[in-house]
Design a protein around this motif. Structure first.
Motif, short mmCIF file in Angstrom:
data_model
loop_
_atom_site.label_atom_id
_atom_site.label_comp_id
_atom_site.label_asym_id
_atom_site.label_seq_id
_atom_site.Cartn_x
_atom_site.Cartn_y
_atom_site.Cartn_z
N GLU A 23 -38.22 33.49 -1.75
CA GLU A 23 -38.46 32.10 -1.35
C GLU A 23 -39.01 31.24 -2.49
OE1 GLU A 23 -39.66 34.75 0.13
OE2 GLU A 23 -38.67 34.85 2.09
N TRP A 24 -39.67 31.87 -3.48
CA TRP A 24 -40.33 31.08 -4.52
C TRP A 24 -40.02 31.50 -5.95
CZ3 TRP A 24 -43.32 34.33 -7.41
CH2 TRP A 24 -43.77 35.52 -6.81
N LEU A 25 -39.18 32.51 -6.12
CA LEU A 25 -38.89 33.06 -7.44
C LEU A 25 -37.39 33.22 -7.64
CD1 LEU A 25 -39.71 34.57 -10.10
CD2 LEU A 25 -39.75 36.67 -8.74
N VAL A 54 -38.02 31.56 -12.91
CA VAL A 54 -38.41 30.22 -12.47
C VAL A 54 -39.24 30.39 -11.21
CG1 VAL A 54 -37.64 27.96 -11.69
CG2 VAL A 54 -36.35 29.16 -13.48
N VAL A 55 -40.49 29.90 -11.25
CA VAL A 55 -41.45 30.10 -10.18
C VAL A 55 -41.82 28.74 -9.58
CG1 VAL A 55 -43.70 31.07 -9.56
CG2 VAL A 55 -42.36 32.10 -11.42
N ASP A 56 -41.76 28.63 -8.27
CA ASP A 56 -42.11 27.38 -7.60
C ASP A 56 -43.58 27.02 -7.81
OD1 ASP A 56 -39.54 27.22 -6.65
OD2 ASP A 56 -40.05 27.75 -4.58
N ALA A 57 -43.89 25.73 -7.70
CA ALA A 57 -45.26 25.25 -7.82
C ALA A 57 -46.17 25.93 -6.81
CB ALA A 57 -45.30 23.74 -7.62
N GLY A 78 -43.94 24.38 -18.00
CA GLY A 78 -45.00 24.60 -17.03
C GLY A 78 -46.17 25.38 -17.61
N THR A 79 -46.98 25.94 -16.72
CA THR A 79 -48.20 26.64 -17.12
C THR A 79 -48.39 27.89 -16.27
OG1 THR A 79 -49.27 24.56 -17.74
CG2 THR A 79 -50.71 26.46 -17.42
N LEU A 122 -42.33 26.51 -12.87
CA LEU A 122 -42.72 27.27 -14.06
C LEU A 122 -41.49 28.01 -14.54
CD1 LEU A 122 -44.65 28.77 -16.04
CD2 LEU A 122 -45.08 30.40 -14.18
N HIS A 123 -41.15 27.84 -15.82
CA HIS A 123 -40.00 28.51 -16.44
C HIS A 123 -40.56 29.40 -17.53
CE1 HIS A 123 -35.75 28.02 -18.41
NE2 HIS A 123 -35.99 29.26 -18.03
N VAL A 124 -40.43 30.72 -17.38
CA VAL A 124 -41.15 31.64 -18.25
C VAL A 124 -40.28 32.86 -18.55
CG1 VAL A 124 -42.25 32.76 -16.25
CG2 VAL A 124 -43.33 32.94 -18.51
N VAL A 125 -40.46 33.40 -19.75
CA VAL A 125 -39.82 34.66 -20.14
C VAL A 125 -40.91 35.70 -20.31
CG1 VAL A 125 -38.39 35.85 -21.84
CG2 VAL A 125 -37.96 33.44 -21.32
#
Length: 254
Positions: A23-25, A54-57, A78-79, A122-125
């Motif tokens: 739902e959030w990832l 990509v992680v939802d707020a 993002g952070t 949030l967009h993170v590797v």
């Protein structure tokens, strides 16, 4: 750990990565990492996890445990809010590299720092390699390298290779591996490091790579990767503004 013998280069297109979502990832995984997988068996060189998430707020991973793993986090947008059982906490933003050494065992959580109503993804590797010795004490390190990334050069973000001691932003607990990052303006180039195993990931933009496709130049776009064995020195050139993450590895699990 073993060394490479036969030279090769293989492109892994973005749409051939493993996909997993809830739902959030939304997770795009260069190696299968969600579920009951043997991470070492699916690794390239020492790199066993390379997830672009990509992680939802307001969402993220609640407290969970790791052991004997070197985890490097690189934020694109993002952070990340990080907290762990060793008392470390931090806000990880683009240009701030983070390494967590799980060692004998560590609990941590990581979440999108934006509140739900802010609707900022949030967009993170996140990348995992093993330590070269198990049973180390858990550790944490971060370093802001935004200034270094402004020069169209390959910047060593994290390394355990002896030649980099004292010169790298973050120290890895594996003497056979290093992570480099370059932000490139159109037409600017860097060269792939000579290595037993290499992994080039295009985080943003489009680049060309010498000799990557049957000896000819190949074009790679965001999400594409190039896995190399027993080679290096090829020129990587930005077609549009781009960012590449490059693992240099001199051993493998095998």
């Amino acid at each position: 750990m073993a060394l490479a013998t036969a030279e090769s280069m293989r492109i892994v297109p973005a749409d051939q990565r493993y996909h997993w979502r809830n739902e959030w990832l939304r997770s795009h995984q260069s190696f299968p990492a969600t579920g009951n997988f043997d991470l070492a068996a699916n690794a390239h060189g020492l790199l066993m996890v390379h997830n672009e998430d990509v992680v939802d707020a307001g969402e993220g991973f609640d407290t969970h445990q790791h052991r004997d793993t070197e985890i490097v986090t690189w934020v694109l947008e993002g952070t990340v809010v990080h907290q762990d059982s060793e008392g470390h906490s931090g806000l990880i933003h683009p240009g701030l590299a983070q390494r967590m050494s799980a060692g004998t065992g560590i609990l941590h959580s990581e979440r999108n720092g934006a509140l739900r109503h802010e609707r900022e993804d949030l967009h993170v590797v996140q990348m995992w390699i093993p330590p070269d010795e198990d049973g180390r004490r858990p550790g944490y390190q971060e370093s802001d390298i935004r200034a270094e990334l402004s020069h169209n050069e390959l910047v060593t973000v994290a390394s355990g290779i002896p030649r980099d001691r004292g010169d790298t932003a973050i120290t890895l607990g594996n003497r056979y591996a290093a992570l480099h990052v370059a932000r490139l303006d159109p037409g600017r180039s860097v060269r792939l490091p000579e290595a037993s195993f290499g992994h080039l990931f295009v985080a943003r933009g489009t680049v060309t790579v010498e000799g990557a496709e049957n000896g000819a130049e190949a074009t790679l776009s965001a999400g594409d990767a190039l896995r190399t064995t027993a080679t290096g020195g090829q020129l990587v050139t930005a077609v549009v503004p781009g960012e590449v993450l490059i693992w240099e590895m001199h051993a493998s699990f095998a």
